[in-house]
Design an enzyme around this catalytic site. Structure first.
Site, PDB file in Angstrom:
ATOM      1  N   PRO A 126      -5.255   0.683  18.545  1.00 28.19           N
ATOM      2  CA  PRO A 126      -4.894   0.138  17.217  1.00 28.19           C
ATOM      3  C   PRO A 126      -4.951   1.161  16.083  1.00 28.19           C
ATOM      4  O   PRO A 126      -4.528   0.871  14.979  1.00 28.19           O
ATOM      5  CB  PRO A 126      -5.928  -0.962  17.003  1.00 28.19           C
ATOM      6  CG  PRO A 126      -7.070  -0.587  17.868  1.00 28.19           C
ATOM      7  CD  PRO A 126      -6.497   0.113  19.053  1.00 28.19           C
TER       8      PRO A 126
ATOM      9  N   LYS B 223       0.288   0.297  15.267  1.00 28.06           N
ATOM     10  CA  LYS B 223       1.642   0.287  15.829  1.00 28.06           C
ATOM     11  C   LYS B 223       1.911  -0.865  16.780  1.00 28.06           C
ATOM     12  O   LYS B 223       3.039  -1.012  17.272  1.00 28.06           O
ATOM     13  CB  LYS B 223       1.907   1.618  16.553  1.00 28.06           C
ATOM     14  CG  LYS B 223       2.050   2.809  15.619  1.00 28.06           C
ATOM     15  CD  LYS B 223       3.224   2.648  14.686  1.00 28.06           C
ATOM     16  CE  LYS B 223       3.137   3.588  13.490  1.00 28.06           C
ATOM     17  NZ  LYS B 223       3.790   3.017  12.311  1.00 28.06           N
TER      18      LYS B 223
ATOM     19  N   TYR C 173       3.539   6.773  10.177  1.00 26.69           N
ATOM     20  CA  TYR C 173       2.735   5.599   9.812  1.00 26.69           C
ATOM     21  C   TYR C 173       3.611   4.488   9.208  1.00 26.69           C
ATOM     22  O   TYR C 173       3.467   3.319   9.551  1.00 26.69           O
ATOM     23  CB  TYR C 173       1.644   6.009   8.812  1.00 26.69           C
ATOM     24  CG  TYR C 173       0.531   4.972   8.672  1.00 26.69           C
ATOM     25  CD1 TYR C 173       0.662   3.887   7.811  1.00 26.69           C
ATOM     26  CD2 TYR C 173      -0.639   5.086   9.412  1.00 26.69           C
ATOM     27  CE1 TYR C 173      -0.338   2.936   7.697  1.00 26.69           C
ATOM     28  CE2 TYR C 173      -1.662   4.139   9.301  1.00 26.69           C
ATOM     29  CZ  TYR C 173      -1.490   3.070   8.439  1.00 26.69           C
ATOM     30  OH  TYR C 173      -2.482   2.120   8.329  1.00 26.69           O
TER      31      TYR C 173
ATOM     32  N   HIS D 240       0.848  -1.198   0.000  1.00 22.13           N
ATOM     33  CA  HIS D 240       0.000   0.000   0.000  1.00 22.13           C
ATOM     34  C   HIS D 240       0.882   1.247   0.000  1.00 22.13           C
ATOM     35  O   HIS D 240       1.692   1.442   0.899  1.00 22.13           O
ATOM     36  CB  HIS D 240      -0.928   0.027   1.215  1.00 22.13           C
ATOM     37  CG  HIS D 240      -2.213  -0.705   0.981  1.00 22.13           C
ATOM     38  ND1 HIS D 240      -3.341  -0.498   1.727  1.00 22.13           N
ATOM     39  CD2 HIS D 240      -2.537  -1.654   0.065  1.00 22.13           C
ATOM     40  CE1 HIS D 240      -4.323  -1.266   1.276  1.00 22.13           C
ATOM     41  NE2 HIS D 240      -3.854  -1.989   0.270  1.00 22.13           N
TER      42      HIS D 240
ATOM     43  N   TYR E 205      -9.627   5.540   6.850  1.00 25.13           N
ATOM     44  CA  TYR E 205      -9.812   5.951   8.251  1.00 25.13           C
ATOM     45  C   TYR E 205     -10.883   7.037   8.244  1.00 25.13           C
ATOM     46  O   TYR E 205     -10.672   8.130   7.720  1.00 25.13           O
ATOM     47  CB  TYR E 205      -8.514   6.525   8.819  1.00 25.13           C
ATOM     48  CG  TYR E 205      -7.439   5.508   9.090  1.00 25.13           C
ATOM     49  CD1 TYR E 205      -6.535   5.112   8.103  1.00 25.13           C
ATOM     50  CD2 TYR E 205      -7.325   4.917  10.349  1.00 25.13           C
ATOM     51  CE1 TYR E 205      -5.541   4.186   8.358  1.00 25.13           C
ATOM     52  CE2 TYR E 205      -6.322   3.983  10.617  1.00 25.13           C
ATOM     53  CZ  TYR E 205      -5.446   3.622   9.609  1.00 25.13           C
ATOM     54  OH  TYR E 205      -4.463   2.700   9.862  1.00 25.13           O
TER      55      TYR E 205
HETATM   56  C1  PHB Z   1      -6.407  -4.091  10.558  1.00 20.32           C
HETATM   57  O1  PHB Z   1      -6.334  -4.397   9.360  1.00 20.32           O
HETATM   58  O2  PHB Z   1      -6.833  -4.891  11.432  1.00 20.32           O
HETATM   59  C2  PHB Z   1      -5.972  -2.705  10.988  1.00 20.32           C
HETATM   60  C3  PHB Z   1      -5.394  -1.868  10.060  1.00 20.32           C
HETATM   61  C4  PHB Z   1      -4.992  -0.584  10.441  1.00 20.32           C
HETATM   62  C5  PHB Z   1      -5.190  -0.176  11.744  1.00 20.32           C
HETATM   63  C6  PHB Z   1      -5.768  -1.035  12.691  1.00 20.32           C
HETATM   64  C7  PHB Z   1      -6.168  -2.301  12.314  1.00 20.32           C
HETATM   65  O3  PHB Z   1      -4.799   1.090  12.117  1.00 20.32           O
END
Ligand code: PHB
Ligand code: APR
Length: 389
Positions: free
Chosen positions: A292, A296, A384, A72, A200
């Site tokens: 989450p 991280k 990130y 990505h 997000y």
């Molecule tokens: C996930 O794919 O479970 C996931 C991805 C990004 C995040 C948190 C969880 O910030």
């Protein structure tokens, strides 16, 4: 029994450390409380920083990841109908890798099949002893038989609920914690991802995240009250709520289907200092927890493992203990940067029960500034994709 490094916990932290040490001829034994299948049954995140990918390659377990992972180059943020993408390659010079933690852990377990004695699963009553001496050891019960494992060092990779952190005396141990007034309701569905990047989403109804494991397996989350239970959310209710929280053009493309996993996780920031006491070194969730939001958790466990692995190499190959002496200081410096970023992302994207009208305007302005400002996007991208070790 004797080994050089006793590792408590056979999750990704413990397994990765053991595999790295094994590749350099340093003996370790991993003592895992659960069965391999139980450990592999845990659903966890799936965004890997380049540093983690490099460690997997150095450990010689990256072949399937390199074949199956998805690269990505950026991620999408949305606020209501507004959306924008942040280009990781342009701002930070590297992408992130999408590859489930479950698959990482599976690859690490598979690698131990050449030397089965290295990981002991279903080890009960694991307990480290004499950590403040030069002859530490670990006891455990396997098949009803109490055993003793003498070692030089103990790596506490046993997660937030493990035994290792508590071995640091209360008079020495300092814990820092922040809890958040909401949880994440997550589902897995065998449906194609809604977008070619993660989304997000900040919305009036709360946070949502659109993620994936591969092109046939999607992972979605919606912010929910801590009092909610998974059984309060039918699949239909989940999909309708997700559609309300993401831009309508994506909602229109969302392929829904039955959830194959549904769970609610609370959000917490937590750090234990120091991360070393005598011959004990804490790694991963045993020492720190992040919400989450910034992806991280696993990636910060990886930097702990990087520091401890190199410190152990320095000791065993160069008879130099400097890396071990500085382990806690170096690991914590990066841990706190991950804590900051995870707290910031969580504050930016979620609805908080006590938010005033002013707070909501500031949150929306923060997102608008991120959308319009290259420097702000660079800061997010660098955090990130992973700050340097
Ligand atoms: C996930 O794919 O479970 C996931 C991805 C990004 C995040 C948190 C969880 O910030
Ligand atoms: N004895 C032996 N093993 C134990 C004990 C114990 N007393 N207590 C816990 N364990 C095992 C657990 O069963 C688990 O398999 O330690 C392992 C710890 O693994 P994780 O909790 O996954 O922690 P870690 O390996 O540091 O990985 C961090 O996991 O929780 C996620 O978000 C986190 O992605 C991050 C990653």
């Amino acid at each position: 029994m004797r080994t050089q490094v006793a590792i408590i916990g056979g999750g990704p932290s413990g397994l990765l450390l053991s595999q790295l040490l094994h590749k350099r001829g340093i003996a370790s034994v991993v003592l895992e409380r659960r069965s391999r299948d139980y450990v592999l049954g845990r659903i966890r995140a799936g965004i890997l920083e380049a540093g983690f990918v490099n460690l997997m390659r150095e450990a010689g377990v990256a072949e399937r990841m390199d074949q199956e992972c998805i690269i990505h180059d950026g991620t999408t943020f949305s606020c209501g109908e507004e959306e924008f993408s942040i280009d990781f390659r342009r701002h930070a010079g590297t992408p992130v890798v999408v590859y489930g933690q479950t698959e990482v852990t599976r690859d690490l377990y598979d690698a131990t099949e050449q030397d089965p004695g290295r990981v002991i699963t279903e080890a009960d009553e694991v307990m480290p002893h004499d950590l403040d001496t030069d002859k530490p050891y670990v006891t455990f019960v396997k098949d009803g038989l109490t055993q003793r494992l003498d070692c030089d060092y103990v790596a506490g990779c046993d997660g937030f609920h493990g035994v290792s952190r508590k071995q640091i005396p209360d008079s020495v141990r300092r814990e820092y914690e922040k809890t958040y007034p909401f949880g994440w309701l997550g589902i897995l569905s065998e449906t194609p991802p809604v977008h070619d990047e993660l989304i997000y989403a900040n919305s009036e109804q709360g946070f949502a995240l659109c993620s994936l494991r591969n092109e046939h397996l999607s992972r979605y989350y919606v912010q929910c009250p801590l009092t909610d239970r998974p059984e309060d959310w039918s699949d239909d209710r989940f999909w309708e709520e997700l559609k309300r929280r993401i831009p309508s053009r994506h909602a229109a493309n969302l392929v829904t289907g039955p959830s194959i996993e549904k769970s609610i996780a609370p959000l917490r920031s937590f750090v234990c200092e120091p991360m070393r006491w005598g011959r004990l070194f804490l790694c991963g969730d045993a020492a720190h927890i992040v919400p989450p939001t910034g992806a991280k958790g696993l990636n910060t466990a990886a930097s702990d493992i990087h520091y401890l692995y190199h410190a152990l190499l320095q000791f065993y190959e160069e008879k130099d203990g400097e890396g071990l002496e500085r382990y806690s200081e170096k690991a914590l410096a990066r841990v706190w940067k991950a804590e900051r970023f995870s707290w910031w992302m969580t504050s930016l994207l979620h609805r908080f029960p006590d938010q005033s009208g002013f707070d909501l305007r500031i949150q929306r302005t923060e997102l608008a500034f991120l959308q319009d400002n290259d420097a702000a996007q660079k800061v997010l991208a660098e955090n990130y994709v992973g700050l340097p070790y």
